[in-house]
Scaffold this active site. Structure first.
Site, PDB file in Angstrom:
ATOM      1  N   SER A   1      -3.770 -14.971   2.618  1.00  0.00           N
ATOM      2  CA  SER A   1      -2.995 -14.852   1.385  1.00  0.00           C
ATOM      3  C   SER A   1      -1.495 -14.859   1.676  1.00  0.00           C
ATOM      4  CB  SER A   1      -3.408 -13.552   0.677  1.00  0.00           C
ATOM      5  OG  SER A   1      -2.519 -13.241  -0.353  1.00  0.00           O
TER       6      SER A   1
ATOM      7  N   SER B   1       6.145 -11.273  -5.972  1.00  0.00           N
ATOM      8  CA  SER B   1       5.118 -11.188  -7.011  1.00  0.00           C
ATOM      9  C   SER B   1       5.420 -10.016  -7.931  1.00  0.00           C
ATOM     10  CB  SER B   1       3.756 -10.997  -6.360  1.00  0.00           C
ATOM     11  OG  SER B   1       3.777  -9.840  -5.553  1.00  0.00           O
ATOM     12  N   ARG B   2       4.754 -10.042  -9.080  1.00  0.00           N
ATOM     13  CA  ARG B   2       4.723  -8.863  -9.930  1.00  0.00           C
ATOM     14  C   ARG B   2       3.554  -7.999  -9.466  1.00  0.00           C
ATOM     15  NH1 ARG B   2       8.127  -9.546 -14.139  1.00  0.00           N
ATOM     16  NH2 ARG B   2       8.598 -11.667 -14.807  1.00  0.00           N
ATOM     17  N   ALA B   3       3.587  -6.734  -9.857  1.00  0.00           N
ATOM     18  CA  ALA B   3       2.511  -5.826  -9.474  1.00  0.00           C
ATOM     19  C   ALA B   3       1.189  -6.301 -10.061  1.00  0.00           C
ATOM     20  CB  ALA B   3       2.812  -4.426  -9.998  1.00  0.00           C
TER      21      ALA B   3
ATOM     22  N   THR C   1       8.155  -6.319  -6.237  1.00  0.00           N
ATOM     23  CA  THR C   1       9.596  -6.517  -6.095  1.00  0.00           C
ATOM     24  C   THR C   1      10.155  -7.263  -7.306  1.00  0.00           C
ATOM     25  OG1 THR C   1       9.532  -6.405  -3.695  1.00  0.00           O
ATOM     26  CG2 THR C   1      11.362  -7.612  -4.661  1.00  0.00           C
TER      27      THR C   1
ATOM     28  N   ASP D   1     -10.197  -5.833   0.668  1.00  0.00           N
ATOM     29  CA  ASP D   1      -8.888  -5.963   1.283  1.00  0.00           C
ATOM     30  C   ASP D   1      -9.083  -6.176   2.772  1.00  0.00           C
ATOM     31  OD1 ASP D   1      -6.194  -6.120   1.290  1.00  0.00           O
ATOM     32  OD2 ASP D   1      -5.794  -4.028   0.828  1.00  0.00           O
TER      33      ASP D   1
ATOM     34  N   GLY E   1       0.792  -1.227   0.000  1.00  0.00           N
ATOM     35  CA  GLY E   1       0.000   0.000   0.000  1.00  0.00           C
ATOM     36  C   GLY E   1       0.820   1.272   0.000  1.00  0.00           C
TER      37      GLY E   1
END
Lengths: 504, 504
Positions: free
Chosen positions: B277, B207-209, B216, B269, B181
């Protein structure tokens, strides 16, 4: 802002009510991956614009014809029609924020009570096709969590306000509506001619089946045309007082149709959403007096007296606040009503009752008389308690049949004449000697759907026994009718898995 | 059962993770309208089968090339690959009931507490791509209504069990994870080399965005290859103790990726889903010790101490039950960390910190040292309270930079070399004299996405001021970088609507 132009193209895919746009992944003008994550795009062309969900199309590596060029934007069938530009017209796209009212949906997910303004904004966005099916599901499930009665009222009012609202020249416009779930049960086709023959206005708009084997519009369409425009409908009502037409093209509470298209496959069927759906449609159709039929039974939508009373009170609260004269009838929902399940078979039953045939299904006849009697009692000129007697008289002396024939003639001939029960048949038989103790409404509906209902109007199920009948092993319980071999296979295979009738 | 055969054909549309089948509305073998209402079909070919959502394709009335023949069944890109048959192979279809576990989802909608077996069945169906996006939304929203802590644990365990689980030869495998965030905030690229240089194993999968400007994995990919297979990753860990690779192809808690693809666009969220998750991914990756970073601030995911403590306790409860050694750090989430927002700009910041450049962003440096220190204290050999001092030492004496260079060399060269910040730039300036009092993280992320992040790695935002800085009217607050004119237009237009920085 710099605008890269794309040529718009119709992609002939029916994406239900959701606008879908297609863009090549190797599109040169836009960074499509960035757009994809945002999920929604706004399409601009001339003075028109449209919100759509973006799907990415791959270049066809195998040399086959590509679905789209790299300089094209595809739109699904309905989206293309909604944008209203010719193929090849130039459009630009931009990332669109999600519909503003989704913020209210998020608050509802977190347990908030929403205001009438919140519901108005949500329903406006839904009617404008700004919600994806995923977002519709989120709204429906969040609302299913809890809604106050005031919220049900606010939702109903919003659904009425965003849509067309019919008005009629008479002071009293009556209607009846069943909450559904019971196979057969085509009482509307008997109640309308009885009530109209008495002289009350009953401009009935009905739906087509969504997940049931037949809607009243599908069944009436076996006998006559049901796609009637509003002017024609007004003319029929002036002459005959009653009609039975399809309401789907009249933009009555259009958000309701969109919500239903997600509710049904998800199996969400809360009392709150049912009340908002039914009452918004009826108020939009201009009804002043409404009878709601709530069948109660172990496999019906309403399974206990406590549930039935809760639902009745919710109908009454919202109906009163909307200025409707609303009555509720709690009826026997333990088994199908009538013999046929499917448009042709149900039309046959209804006409047999109207003709007072000796072998007409008595349960359908009696229930129709009961409901018609309750509707007739809306008439101040009918003495209290005399509605049922009057309804029986109108049916038995042939006035109801004559009225039905005049209504059918006024609506015009059916699109397909002379429809018959499907030629592929299979009798499903009793597995043992005994008494029929239960008929599973959901299972019988499912088998009838698989047989081809409602599209192949002759397909469906013809019940040959009722609950309480004594049968011997091998006696036929019901007959499956289908029109196409694949559907016949699906339906008979499902009956092999579970016949839906318990003999004990 | 009778089976009508269709020829299978690949339709090159990316339908995200949902299997979609396409059938002509005028298909002669099947009553397609009946199938449509059922929404899901089972496709059979040889010994293979697949569940898919059915979309109907119109005949192309305008004489253009038809998308499909009347004897063909189209499958979306991923569905075609999953079925694994060659184009033209014969398949039959039948109506499929909805996934069995949807019954549990319906009970959850109605307020039930689900059992571990219910969650297992749901997660298996989701992993097998048996849920439509609409059904995924229904599950997520129903769960967002309420979940007990035991349900969060059951969901997490189910997500771990349905997927691959990595094992490592060392007893202690550490990791850190931020709940996200906060723009920039690329501490992982500094923490990993510090911790690995100390000698603890930290096999970091990132992960990818999805909806943020950069993950990252996206940022590390500016510097080196991140698509590393498991054998190669094991080799790097044996040699270097640390790595920074993309975890997306390792089938770690695959249901999580599918759920996220619906959660993010809906903006759901909840703490419960966040805990399930994150912890399912970390346990699947074989971590034994985990530091969770919870940034707290008025626009962060966690906005108050009460929320932060509730979330910390949920992480602790589920982490303990799963046998993880879990620590939580609640950090400052009031503004972006570092200067760059976007892969190239964030990689630049991280390398500046590792090189101990004098003008490296001090907030990124200090936060990375703090987190690395907490991770180092997992090591029994590190004296309590000495972690931060040790982390600072490893960074300042160049060991962290040397380790990062060895990790990059081991992972291999970046797919695109020499990436630079996007050439299209615009400086967004202070509207008045004053002090920077707030930076809106969500708004800055949004503008960076529009500029082309994460696909165009050079795009994004370079912050030129921080909260507390004194500025004069016209002083640049940040610089937008983009690579394509359309994206540049989107981002600058969004900045014109609201710059996301308050000067007061």
């Amino acid at each position: 802002m710099l605008k890269a132009m794309l040529k718009v193209r119709r992609v002939p895919i029916d994406t239900h009510s959701e606008n879908v746009a297609f863009l090549r992944r190797d599109c040169t003008q836009y960074t499509v991956e960035g757009l994809r994550a945002l999920a929604k795009i706004e399409v601009h062309g001339g003075r028109r614009h449209l919100l759509a969900t973006l799907n990415l199309v791959e270049a066809n590596g195998n040399g086959a014809h590509a679905l789209l060029g790299t300089d094209e934007l595809g739109l699904s069938t309905e989206a293309f029609a909604r944008l209203g530009l010719p193929a090849g017209a130039e459009v630009s796209i931009e990332p669109a924020p999600p519909p503003g009212s989704l913020e209210s949906v998020r608050r509802k997910i977190n347990g908030a009570v929403l205001t009438p303004d919140n519901y108005r904004a949500i329903i406006e966005d839904i009617s404008d096709h700004r919600y994806s099916r995923m977002e519709l599901a989120a709204f429906l499930v969040a609302s299913a969590g809890f809604m106050t009665t005031e919220e049900v009222l606010a939702l109903t009012q919003a659904m009425v306000e965003v849509g067309q609202r019919l008005t009629w020249p008479m002071d009293m416009v009556v209607d009846k509506h069943c909450i559904g779930g019971i196979p057969g049960n085509r009482t509307t086709m008997i109640v309308v001619p009885i009530v109209a023959a008495h002289g009350l206005a009953i401009p009935k708009t009905s739906s087509r089946a969504i997940t049931s084997p037949a809607g009243t519009a599908d069944t009436m369409e076996v006998l006559c045309n049901v796609t009637v425009d509003l002017d024609h409908m007004r003319h029929i009502i002036a002459e005959e007082k009653g009609c039975l037409v399809w309401g789907g093209h009249m933009r009555l509470a259009p958000a309701d149709d969109i919500l239903i298209s997600v509710e049904r496959p998800l199996g969400i069927d809360t009392q709150e959403q049912m009340v908002a759906s039914i009452l918004s449609k009826k108020v939009s159709a201009g009804s002043t007096h409404l009878l709601i039929d709530i069948p109660m039974g172990p496999q019906a939508k309403v399974r206990s007296q406590v549930e039935a009373v809760r639902l009745r009170k919710m109908f009454e609260f919202v109906g009163d606040a909307l200025g409707l004269n609303l009555e509720v009838a709690i009826t026997d929902g333990r088994q199908p009503i009538g013999r046929g399940i499917g448009p042709v078979l149900e039309a046959r039953d209804a006409m047999a009752v109207l003709r007072c045939d000796l072998d007409a299904p008595q349960d359908l006849r009696e229930k129709s008389i009961l409901l018609a009697g309750r509707v007739l009692e809306f008439d101040p000129a009918v003495r209290g308690g005399q509605g049922v007697r009057l309804a029986r008289e109108i049916l038995d002396d042939g006035r109801a049949l004559a009225k039905m024939e005049r209504i059918m003639a006024a609506q015009g001939p059916a699109p397909v004449l002379g429809l018959q029960p499907g030629p592929l048949t299979r009798d499903v038989v009793a597995p043992a000697d005994g008494v029929v103790v239960n008929m599973d409404c959901a299972r019988l509906n499912h088998i009838a759907r698989l047989a081809g209902c409602p599209m192949d109007k002759g397909s469906g199920i013809d019940l040959l026994q009722s609950v309480g009948d004594r049968v011997r092993k091998g006696d036929p319980l019901y007959r499956i009718h289908a029109c196409r071999p694949a559907d016949f296979g699906f339906a008979t295979a499902a009956a092999d898995d579970g016949i839906g009738v318990i003999v004990g």
